[in-house]
Motif scaffolding. Structure first.
Motif, PDB file in Angstrom:
ATOM      1  N   GLU A   1      -7.270  61.212  46.094  1.00 42.60           N
ATOM      2  CA  GLU A   1      -7.416  60.991  47.538  1.00 42.60           C
ATOM      3  C   GLU A   1      -8.774  61.542  48.146  1.00 42.60           C
ATOM      4  O   GLU A   1      -9.497  60.852  48.715  1.00 42.60           O
ATOM      5  CB  GLU A   1      -6.417  61.082  48.481  1.00 42.60           C
ATOM      6  N   SER A   2      -9.049  62.910  47.775  1.00 41.88           N
ATOM      7  CA  SER A   2     -10.247  63.736  48.376  1.00 41.88           C
ATOM      8  C   SER A   2     -11.487  62.953  47.540  1.00 41.88           C
ATOM      9  O   SER A   2     -12.663  62.890  48.240  1.00 41.88           O
ATOM     10  CB  SER A   2     -10.065  65.072  47.866  1.00 41.88           C
ATOM     11  N   ILE A   3     -11.249  62.391  46.584  1.00 35.57           N
ATOM     12  CA  ILE A   3     -12.586  61.621  45.947  1.00 35.57           C
ATOM     13  C   ILE A   3     -13.007  60.551  46.950  1.00 35.57           C
ATOM     14  O   ILE A   3     -14.153  60.353  47.033  1.00 35.57           O
ATOM     15  CB  ILE A   3     -12.224  61.071  44.513  1.00 35.57           C
ATOM     16  N   ARG A   4     -12.163  59.560  47.297  1.00 37.42           N
ATOM     17  CA  ARG A   4     -12.110  58.511  48.042  1.00 37.42           C
ATOM     18  C   ARG A   4     -12.767  58.676  49.456  1.00 37.42           C
ATOM     19  O   ARG A   4     -13.424  58.231  50.045  1.00 37.42           O
ATOM     20  CB  ARG A   4     -10.778  57.640  48.226  1.00 37.42           C
ATOM     21  N   MET A   5     -12.472  60.025  50.025  1.00 37.91           N
ATOM     22  CA  MET A   5     -12.928  60.660  51.089  1.00 37.91           C
ATOM     23  C   MET A   5     -14.136  61.314  51.246  1.00 37.91           C
ATOM     24  O   MET A   5     -14.887  61.377  52.431  1.00 37.91           O
ATOM     25  CB  MET A   5     -11.849  61.469  51.888  1.00 37.91           C
ATOM     26  N   HIS A   6     -14.718  61.483  50.060  1.00 38.48           N
ATOM     27  CA  HIS A   6     -16.143  62.014  49.948  1.00 38.48           C
ATOM     28  C   HIS A   6     -17.205  60.955  50.265  1.00 38.48           C
ATOM     29  O   HIS A   6     -17.178  59.813  49.979  1.00 38.48           O
ATOM     30  CB  HIS A   6     -16.113  62.665  48.599  1.00 38.48           C
ATOM     31  N   PRO A   7     -18.223  61.732  50.660  1.00 38.84           N
ATOM     32  CA  PRO A   7     -19.387  60.867  51.046  1.00 38.84           C
ATOM     33  C   PRO A   7     -19.947  60.169  49.901  1.00 38.84           C
ATOM     34  O   PRO A   7     -20.053  60.734  48.845  1.00 38.84           O
ATOM     35  CB  PRO A   7     -20.486  61.859  51.827  1.00 38.84           C
ATOM     36  N   ASP A   8     -20.605  58.808  50.372  1.00 35.68           N
ATOM     37  CA  ASP A   8     -21.104  58.064  49.230  1.00 35.68           C
ATOM     38  C   ASP A   8     -22.428  58.659  48.800  1.00 35.68           C
ATOM     39  O   ASP A   8     -22.842  59.660  49.642  1.00 35.68           O
ATOM     40  CB  ASP A   8     -21.270  56.719  49.435  1.00 35.68           C
TER      41      ASP A   8
ATOM     42  N   HIS B   1      -9.823  65.781  57.221  1.00 36.50           N
ATOM     43  CA  HIS B   1      -9.171  64.987  56.271  1.00 36.50           C
ATOM     44  C   HIS B   1      -8.536  66.173  54.994  1.00 36.50           C
ATOM     45  O   HIS B   1      -9.497  66.746  54.887  1.00 36.50           O
ATOM     46  CB  HIS B   1      -9.706  63.766  55.717  1.00 36.50           C
ATOM     47  N   PHE B   2      -7.421  65.870  54.608  1.00 34.99           N
ATOM     48  CA  PHE B   2      -7.008  66.592  53.555  1.00 34.99           C
ATOM     49  C   PHE B   2      -6.531  65.442  52.760  1.00 34.99           C
ATOM     50  O   PHE B   2      -5.354  64.917  52.662  1.00 34.99           O
ATOM     51  CB  PHE B   2      -5.849  67.657  53.710  1.00 34.99           C
ATOM     52  N   GLY B   3      -7.303  64.944  51.873  1.00 33.96           N
ATOM     53  CA  GLY B   3      -6.926  63.554  51.093  1.00 33.96           C
ATOM     54  C   GLY B   3      -7.042  62.663  52.522  1.00 33.96           C
ATOM     55  O   GLY B   3      -7.815  62.312  52.991  1.00 33.96           O
ATOM     56  N   TYR B   4      -5.866  61.702  52.269  1.00 24.99           N
ATOM     57  CA  TYR B   4      -5.749  60.660  53.268  1.00 24.99           C
ATOM     58  C   TYR B   4      -5.080  61.396  54.700  1.00 24.99           C
ATOM     59  O   TYR B   4      -4.936  60.527  55.401  1.00 24.99           O
ATOM     60  CB  TYR B   4      -4.987  59.482  52.732  1.00 24.99           C
ATOM     61  N   GLU B   5      -4.685  62.659  54.439  1.00 22.57           N
ATOM     62  CA  GLU B   5      -3.884  63.184  55.719  1.00 22.57           C
ATOM     63  C   GLU B   5      -4.740  63.809  56.713  1.00 22.57           C
ATOM     64  O   GLU B   5      -5.653  64.464  55.968  1.00 22.57           O
ATOM     65  CB  GLU B   5      -2.750  64.147  55.211  1.00 22.57           C
ATOM     66  N   ASN B   6      -4.371  63.649  57.974  1.00 16.73           N
ATOM     67  CA  ASN B   6      -5.244  64.392  58.912  1.00 16.73           C
ATOM     68  C   ASN B   6      -4.492  66.108  59.056  1.00 16.73           C
ATOM     69  O   ASN B   6      -3.485  65.758  59.327  1.00 16.73           O
ATOM     70  CB  ASN B   6      -5.468  63.779  60.405  1.00 16.73           C
TER      71      ASN B   6
END
Length: 250
Positions: A209-216, A9-14
């Protein structure tokens, strides 16, 4: 299977795995000269408190050797150079030459020299000897790394036995209702501010977007443990918007 056939993922983009580093580099080349002022605007200056907490919790001593990965413009590195003193050393490292140059220029203008070294490096393949550092820090950089597990293993290799890793990163809010406010700010306000101040809305949209894709918090804790670290824990700040993960190498 080649990297061209693998995606991430690059933000929400694959995107193709081998393309992510280039795409991330473009973002940070674009924002490098406005990075500090944007950090203050984006966080209302609170990022300084997050970093201060990290420095105070680091337990660094005179003579220690510290690696500040994804060190950018040198907020952590500058503080650590004063703590470790002339008998210690701080390595400010970043994969992005534009960011690293901003850090070098800023710290040089602050009169910091002698116990600071600047190294352009990929966290996944660190060019340092085994057991080199008492502390490795990574503030707001891990989420941009393509292979986080590989980077964590690379970091583990470079830390001395008894040393530790500290990862300061955006995480998942834990306060009820905070997610809604945070999402509105991140996706509606932040790109507008990026456009006005840095003339770059897209880069700041990617950062959100990158923040949202980062592991919790718990997932990242497990990843750090899987890399070999022990006594791994995390401390939430600002309702979990940011978390500081700490792990030790024994």
């Amino acid at each position: 299977m080649s990297d061209k056939n693998q995606t991430t993922h690059f933000g929400y983009e694959n995107v193709a795995v081998e393309d992510k580093a280039t795409r991330v580099a473009e973002v940070f080349h674009s924002v490098a000269n406005k990075y500090d002022i944007m950090n203050d605007l984006m966080s209302g200056g609170v990022h300084r408190l997050w970093k201060r907490y990290t420095i105070n919790a680091a337990g660094v001593k005179k003579g220690d050797k510290v690696l500040d990965l994804a060190g950018g413009t040198g907020d952590l590195a500058a503080k650590f150079t004063r703590i470790v003193g002339p008998e210690g050393k701080v390595v400010l490292s970043d994969i992005n030459p534009s960011m690293l140059e901003q850090g070098r220029e800023r710290l040089t203008n602050m009169g910091i020299a002698g116990n600071i070294e600047y190294v352009e490096a990929n966290a996944e393949e660190l060019p340092f000897e085994d057991n080199s550092f008492d502390l490795v820090t990574m503030a707001f950089g891990l989420r941009n790394v393509t292979d986080k597990d590989k980077a964590l293993r690379s970091i583990f290799r470079t830390i001395k036995p008894g040393g530790k890793l500290m990862v300061l990163e955006f995480s998942k809010p834990v306060v009820p209702g905070l997610n809604t406010v945070y999402d509105h700010y991140s996706f509606k306000v932040l790109p507008v501010v990026g456009k006005i101040v840095a003339n770059d809305a897209d880069s700041y949209r990617y950062l959100a977007e990158s923040i949202r894709m980062h592991p919790d918090q718990e997932t990242l804790k497990g990843m750090i443990e899987e890399a070999g670290f022990e006594k791994v824990s995390y401390h939430n700040m600002t309702g979990g918007i940011v978390a500081l993960h700490t792990g030790y190498k024994f």
